[in-house]
Design an enzyme around this catalytic site. Sequence first.
Site, PDB file in Angstrom:
ATOM      1  N   ARG A  52     -24.603 -37.317  13.727  1.00  0.00           N
ATOM      2  CA  ARG A  52     -25.918 -36.845  14.154  1.00  0.00           C
ATOM      3  C   ARG A  52     -26.098 -35.350  13.903  1.00  0.00           C
ATOM      4  O   ARG A  52     -27.160 -34.895  13.533  1.00  0.00           O
ATOM      5  CB  ARG A  52     -26.067 -37.154  15.648  1.00  0.00           C
ATOM      6  CG  ARG A  52     -27.458 -37.076  16.148  1.00  0.00           C
ATOM      7  CD  ARG A  52     -27.581 -37.694  17.510  1.00  0.00           C
ATOM      8  NE  ARG A  52     -26.416 -37.471  18.364  1.00  0.00           N
ATOM      9  CZ  ARG A  52     -26.303 -37.958  19.590  1.00  0.00           C
ATOM     10  NH1 ARG A  52     -27.255 -38.706  20.089  1.00  0.00           N
ATOM     11  NH2 ARG A  52     -25.233 -37.725  20.317  1.00  0.00           N
ATOM     12  N   ASP A  94     -29.333 -39.389  11.958  1.00  0.00           N
ATOM     13  CA  ASP A  94     -29.371 -40.004  13.281  1.00  0.00           C
ATOM     14  C   ASP A  94     -29.626 -41.501  13.114  1.00  0.00           C
ATOM     15  O   ASP A  94     -30.524 -41.892  12.368  1.00  0.00           O
ATOM     16  CB  ASP A  94     -30.484 -39.353  14.113  1.00  0.00           C
ATOM     17  CG  ASP A  94     -30.339 -39.733  15.577  1.00  0.00           C
ATOM     18  OD1 ASP A  94     -30.284 -38.821  16.405  1.00  0.00           O
ATOM     19  OD2 ASP A  94     -30.258 -40.945  15.897  1.00  0.00           O
ATOM     20  N   LYS A 150     -12.341 -50.960  19.442  1.00  0.00           N
ATOM     21  CA  LYS A 150     -12.748 -51.231  20.817  1.00  0.00           C
ATOM     22  C   LYS A 150     -13.526 -50.040  21.384  1.00  0.00           C
ATOM     23  O   LYS A 150     -13.351 -48.940  20.885  1.00  0.00           O
ATOM     24  CB  LYS A 150     -11.523 -51.529  21.684  1.00  0.00           C
ATOM     25  CG  LYS A 150     -10.684 -50.274  21.998  1.00  0.00           C
ATOM     26  CD  LYS A 150      -9.771 -50.457  23.173  1.00  0.00           C
ATOM     27  CE  LYS A 150      -9.227 -49.117  23.616  1.00  0.00           C
ATOM     28  NZ  LYS A 150      -8.376 -49.106  24.758  1.00  0.00           N
ATOM     29  N   HIS A 180      -5.197 -50.216  17.432  1.00  0.00           N
ATOM     30  CA  HIS A 180      -4.307 -49.256  16.770  1.00  0.00           C
ATOM     31  C   HIS A 180      -2.832 -49.530  17.079  1.00  0.00           C
ATOM     32  O   HIS A 180      -1.954 -49.067  16.355  1.00  0.00           O
ATOM     33  CB  HIS A 180      -4.711 -47.808  17.062  1.00  0.00           C
ATOM     34  CG  HIS A 180      -4.400 -47.343  18.442  1.00  0.00           C
ATOM     35  ND1 HIS A 180      -5.273 -47.484  19.476  1.00  0.00           N
ATOM     36  CD2 HIS A 180      -3.304 -46.750  18.952  1.00  0.00           C
ATOM     37  CE1 HIS A 180      -4.731 -46.994  20.571  1.00  0.00           C
ATOM     38  NE2 HIS A 180      -3.530 -46.542  20.280  1.00  0.00           N
ATOM     39  N   LYS A 184       1.244 -49.363  14.557  1.00  0.00           N
ATOM     40  CA  LYS A 184       2.453 -48.598  14.917  1.00  0.00           C
ATOM     41  C   LYS A 184       3.676 -49.175  14.196  1.00  0.00           C
ATOM     42  O   LYS A 184       3.834 -50.382  14.076  1.00  0.00           O
ATOM     43  CB  LYS A 184       2.673 -48.640  16.432  1.00  0.00           C
ATOM     44  CG  LYS A 184       1.665 -47.777  17.199  1.00  0.00           C
ATOM     45  CD  LYS A 184       1.907 -47.857  18.687  1.00  0.00           C
ATOM     46  CE  LYS A 184       0.866 -47.097  19.465  1.00  0.00           C
ATOM     47  NZ  LYS A 184       1.089 -45.667  19.515  1.00  0.00           N
ATOM     48  N   GLU A 218       0.562 -44.826  31.864  1.00  0.00           N
ATOM     49  CA  GLU A 218       0.041 -43.500  31.522  1.00  0.00           C
ATOM     50  C   GLU A 218       0.189 -42.580  32.723  1.00  0.00           C
ATOM     51  O   GLU A 218       0.054 -43.035  33.871  1.00  0.00           O
ATOM     52  CB  GLU A 218      -1.443 -43.591  31.165  1.00  0.00           C
ATOM     53  CG  GLU A 218      -1.728 -44.411  29.943  1.00  0.00           C
ATOM     54  CD  GLU A 218      -3.221 -44.535  29.692  1.00  0.00           C
ATOM     55  OE1 GLU A 218      -3.762 -43.715  28.941  1.00  0.00           O
ATOM     56  OE2 GLU A 218      -3.836 -45.436  30.263  1.00  0.00           O
ATOM     57  N   ASP A 237      -9.852 -52.682  29.618  1.00  0.00           N
ATOM     58  CA  ASP A 237      -9.588 -51.532  28.749  1.00  0.00           C
ATOM     59  C   ASP A 237      -8.265 -51.669  27.990  1.00  0.00           C
ATOM     60  O   ASP A 237      -8.160 -51.226  26.860  1.00  0.00           O
ATOM     61  CB  ASP A 237      -9.575 -50.252  29.598  1.00  0.00           C
ATOM     62  CG  ASP A 237      -9.483 -48.990  28.749  1.00  0.00           C
ATOM     63  OD1 ASP A 237     -10.252 -48.902  27.764  1.00  0.00           O
ATOM     64  OD2 ASP A 237      -8.656 -48.111  29.052  1.00  0.00           O
ATOM     65  N   HIS A 242      -4.671 -54.321  23.687  1.00  0.00           N
ATOM     66  CA  HIS A 242      -3.321 -53.890  23.299  1.00  0.00           C
ATOM     67  C   HIS A 242      -2.221 -54.806  23.845  1.00  0.00           C
ATOM     68  O   HIS A 242      -1.333 -55.232  23.114  1.00  0.00           O
ATOM     69  CB  HIS A 242      -3.053 -52.467  23.791  1.00  0.00           C
ATOM     70  CG  HIS A 242      -4.096 -51.478  23.363  1.00  0.00           C
ATOM     71  ND1 HIS A 242      -4.618 -51.469  22.096  1.00  0.00           N
ATOM     72  CD2 HIS A 242      -4.709 -50.465  24.025  1.00  0.00           C
ATOM     73  CE1 HIS A 242      -5.511 -50.492  22.000  1.00  0.00           C
ATOM     74  NE2 HIS A 242      -5.586 -49.874  23.162  1.00  0.00           N
ATOM     75  N   LYS A 340      -2.746 -46.196  35.275  1.00  0.00           N
ATOM     76  CA  LYS A 340      -2.934 -44.747  35.133  1.00  0.00           C
ATOM     77  C   LYS A 340      -2.329 -44.032  36.327  1.00  0.00           C
ATOM     78  O   LYS A 340      -2.094 -44.649  37.373  1.00  0.00           O
ATOM     79  CB  LYS A 340      -4.424 -44.440  35.063  1.00  0.00           C
ATOM     80  CG  LYS A 340      -5.059 -44.973  33.791  1.00  0.00           C
ATOM     81  CD  LYS A 340      -6.473 -44.480  33.636  1.00  0.00           C
ATOM     82  CE  LYS A 340      -7.026 -44.855  32.282  1.00  0.00           C
ATOM     83  NZ  LYS A 340      -6.384 -44.141  31.166  1.00  0.00           N
TER      84      LYS A 340
HETATM   85  P1  NAD Z   1     -17.659 -38.900  20.415  1.00  0.00           P
HETATM   86  O1  NAD Z   1     -18.789 -38.940  21.388  1.00  0.00           O
HETATM   87  O2  NAD Z   1     -16.705 -37.775  20.471  1.00  0.00           O
HETATM   88  O3  NAD Z   1     -18.266 -38.939  18.929  1.00  0.00           O
HETATM   89  C1  NAD Z   1     -19.308 -39.783  18.585  1.00  0.00           C
HETATM   90  C2  NAD Z   1     -19.779 -39.561  17.157  1.00  0.00           C
HETATM   91  O4  NAD Z   1     -20.919 -40.373  17.016  1.00  0.00           O
HETATM   92  C3  NAD Z   1     -20.198 -38.123  16.841  1.00  0.00           C
HETATM   93  O5  NAD Z   1     -19.811 -37.837  15.526  1.00  0.00           O
HETATM   94  C4  NAD Z   1     -21.729 -38.179  16.909  1.00  0.00           C
HETATM   95  O6  NAD Z   1     -22.369 -37.307  16.007  1.00  0.00           O
HETATM   96  C5  NAD Z   1     -21.973 -39.590  16.472  1.00  0.00           C
HETATM   97  N1  NAD Z   1     -23.251 -40.078  17.018  1.00  0.00           N
HETATM   98  C6  NAD Z   1     -23.581 -40.212  18.315  1.00  0.00           C
HETATM   99  N2  NAD Z   1     -24.838 -40.676  18.425  1.00  0.00           N
HETATM  100  C7  NAD Z   1     -25.310 -40.814  17.164  1.00  0.00           C
HETATM  101  C8  NAD Z   1     -26.537 -41.234  16.613  1.00  0.00           C
HETATM  102  N3  NAD Z   1     -27.574 -41.598  17.380  1.00  0.00           N
HETATM  103  N4  NAD Z   1     -26.658 -41.261  15.273  1.00  0.00           N
HETATM  104  C9  NAD Z   1     -25.637 -40.888  14.479  1.00  0.00           C
HETATM  105  N5  NAD Z   1     -24.439 -40.487  14.933  1.00  0.00           N
HETATM  106  C10 NAD Z   1     -24.294 -40.439  16.264  1.00  0.00           C
HETATM  107  O7  NAD Z   1     -16.933 -40.318  20.552  1.00  0.00           O
HETATM  108  P2  NAD Z   1     -15.412 -40.673  20.187  1.00  0.00           P
HETATM  109  O8  NAD Z   1     -14.535 -40.355  21.329  1.00  0.00           O
HETATM  110  O9  NAD Z   1     -15.057 -40.119  18.860  1.00  0.00           O
HETATM  111  O10 NAD Z   1     -15.464 -42.264  20.127  1.00  0.00           O
HETATM  112  C11 NAD Z   1     -16.119 -42.972  19.107  1.00  0.00           C
HETATM  113  C12 NAD Z   1     -15.899 -44.466  19.363  1.00  0.00           C
HETATM  114  O11 NAD Z   1     -14.519 -44.779  19.266  1.00  0.00           O
HETATM  115  C13 NAD Z   1     -16.314 -44.910  20.772  1.00  0.00           C
HETATM  116  O12 NAD Z   1     -16.805 -46.206  20.724  1.00  0.00           O
HETATM  117  C14 NAD Z   1     -15.023 -44.889  21.546  1.00  0.00           C
HETATM  118  O13 NAD Z   1     -15.041 -45.757  22.645  1.00  0.00           O
HETATM  119  C15 NAD Z   1     -14.061 -45.374  20.475  1.00  0.00           C
HETATM  120  N6  NAD Z   1     -12.689 -44.937  20.699  1.00  0.00           N
HETATM  121  C16 NAD Z   1     -12.412 -43.612  20.903  1.00  0.00           C
HETATM  122  C17 NAD Z   1     -11.104 -43.214  21.083  1.00  0.00           C
HETATM  123  C18 NAD Z   1     -10.765 -41.757  21.277  1.00  0.00           C
HETATM  124  O14 NAD Z   1      -9.579 -41.475  21.379  1.00  0.00           O
HETATM  125  N7  NAD Z   1     -11.720 -40.860  21.320  1.00  0.00           N
HETATM  126  C19 NAD Z   1     -10.073 -44.156  21.073  1.00  0.00           C
HETATM  127  C20 NAD Z   1     -10.385 -45.496  20.852  1.00  0.00           C
HETATM  128  C21 NAD Z   1     -11.707 -45.872  20.665  1.00  0.00           C
END
Ligand code: NAD
Length: 493
Positions: A52, A94, A150, A180, A184, A218, A237, A242, A340
């Site tokens: 975005r 967006d 997920k 993920h 591993k 954790e 979760d 996992h 946790k």
């Molecule tokens: P984040 O909020 O840090 O990043 C989200 C990304 O989506 C950003 O790049 C943002 O620009 C983009 N975005 C948001 N709304 C948008 C829109 N309307 N149009 C275009 N782009 C848009 O989220 P995150 O932590 O990176 O997680 C992303 C996904 O991965 C989530 O579903 C989360 O549950 C999953 N996930 C995250 C992790 C982690 O470690 N962060 C681990 C496993 C799964």
Amino acid sequence: MSPSKLSPARQPVFVLVGGTGDLALRMLWPSLAMLDQDGFLSDDLRVVSVAREAVAKTEFLGRVQGAIEKRINKDLEDGTLDRFLKRVSHVALDASDPEWGNKLKAELGDIDTLDIVYFLSVSPTLFKPICEHLETAGLSRAPNRVIIEKPLGRDLASSKVINDSVAHAFEETRTFRIDHYLGKETVQNLLALRFANTVFEPLWNAQSIDHVQVTVSETVGTGDRLGYYDDYGALRDMVQNHLLQLVCLLAMEPPSNFNSDALRDEKVKVLRSLKPITADVVKEVTARGQYGAGFAEGHQVAGYEAEKGSPSNTETYVAIKAEVANWRWSGTPFYLRTGKALPSRTTEIVIQFRAVPHSIFGAAAQPNRLVIRLQPDEDIKLTVMNKAPGLSADGMQLQPLDLSLSLTNAFDSNGDKPSRRRIAYERLILDALNGNNAAFVRRDEVEAAWTWIDGISAAWAEAYPKPQLYPAGSNGPISAHMLLERDKRVWND
Ligand code: NAD
């Protein structure tokens, strides 16, 4: 460097949707850079970030570079960053923009000459609009593929909605669902251990194995994920994905070959064999906990409800006695637990073998145990009984001896330098680029897992609505210890 194995005539493109997000910065950019460093990326592979935020090119590349340096640190070789960053571009779009697909197409160029892998690193609420944009613009056509992760729903019904919206644009063989854990090294080694050796498989059953424990603990609480977590809890979760994936690999029958469907056919049979947990037994075979005030990681913790600021019945700890109701495993429980604010950060599988049928050494002969560790270090150890060296006035003394069955920590495949601990996403991204989906979760697996989990949620709602408090930093609720004590067993702590 190898060209894309899937469609060598097309130029490979990796489109990272959500390229500015937390997951992308912590895991995905560093994984891609490491694949590049190790020569796994085709010379002409482009990486296009879509998110975005509008970020100028130099600033964006600076962020990506910073993320890679932070994660890889001393293993980063000269030249890797220069080479990798030349592949990268960023486009601000967006998902609510109806022109999203066409604008991305304009960025990508002649799509009929491309082999595109999309990684949707965004909230699953955006999967539907993004897949629709891709479909409308013709960007989802074969051989293009999509990677999703997920949370794929919070129950069977919502997971079907997400999977349906993706399936409209990408058929199942082109949908790569990440868990993920499956990337591993030690989890992959589990398959090698079971199916590339003759010594374990004859013993891999209820006749020789007393029980199995799978622990994912954790030290952290819910932190800034509380908003998301409160709607999910530990069961949805962690266990749905996992822990159940680990159970599949432990309990599955040997597949007839290593192709993705043969492997996943056997995994889904395990999930469908899980004995349903109903309200009449749920308090005996599960434990639900929520952390209260205490000390974790050296800090005072206020407790889950205090952090949330309102009452909650969300569990931050779950333990389950799972039974795989089939010929091989009848009578051998799989004890699962995750939580946790616990004293250690551990992911561990314990295969507890039965005692020798008749011990000529009395109680000194402890049963064998195979311990597969994923966290904090990756290792596989087999404990065997051994004669203690030397003489003893009391006759022969025994001692347990740990045999390490893993070379992960020692040398790389060339045997010439200590191996770097890989990010699990490296293997998975490489497999997706090459069109190999064996290490990804098929839709029927996700749905079979949700079916079992939904049964537990319903039983909890009826008979076990409130989690039991445990102090942060302790080993979890008393009910988790009772769960094993009733079976005259103990957790491996
Ligand atoms: P984040 O909020 O840090 O990043 C989200 C990304 O989506 C950003 O790049 C943002 O620009 C983009 N975005 C948001 N709304 C948008 C829109 N309307 N149009 C275009 N782009 C848009 O989220 P995150 O932590 O990176 O997680 C992303 C996904 O991965 C989530 O579903 C989360 O549950 C999953 N996930 C995250 C992790 C982690 O470690 N962060 C681990 C496993 C799964």
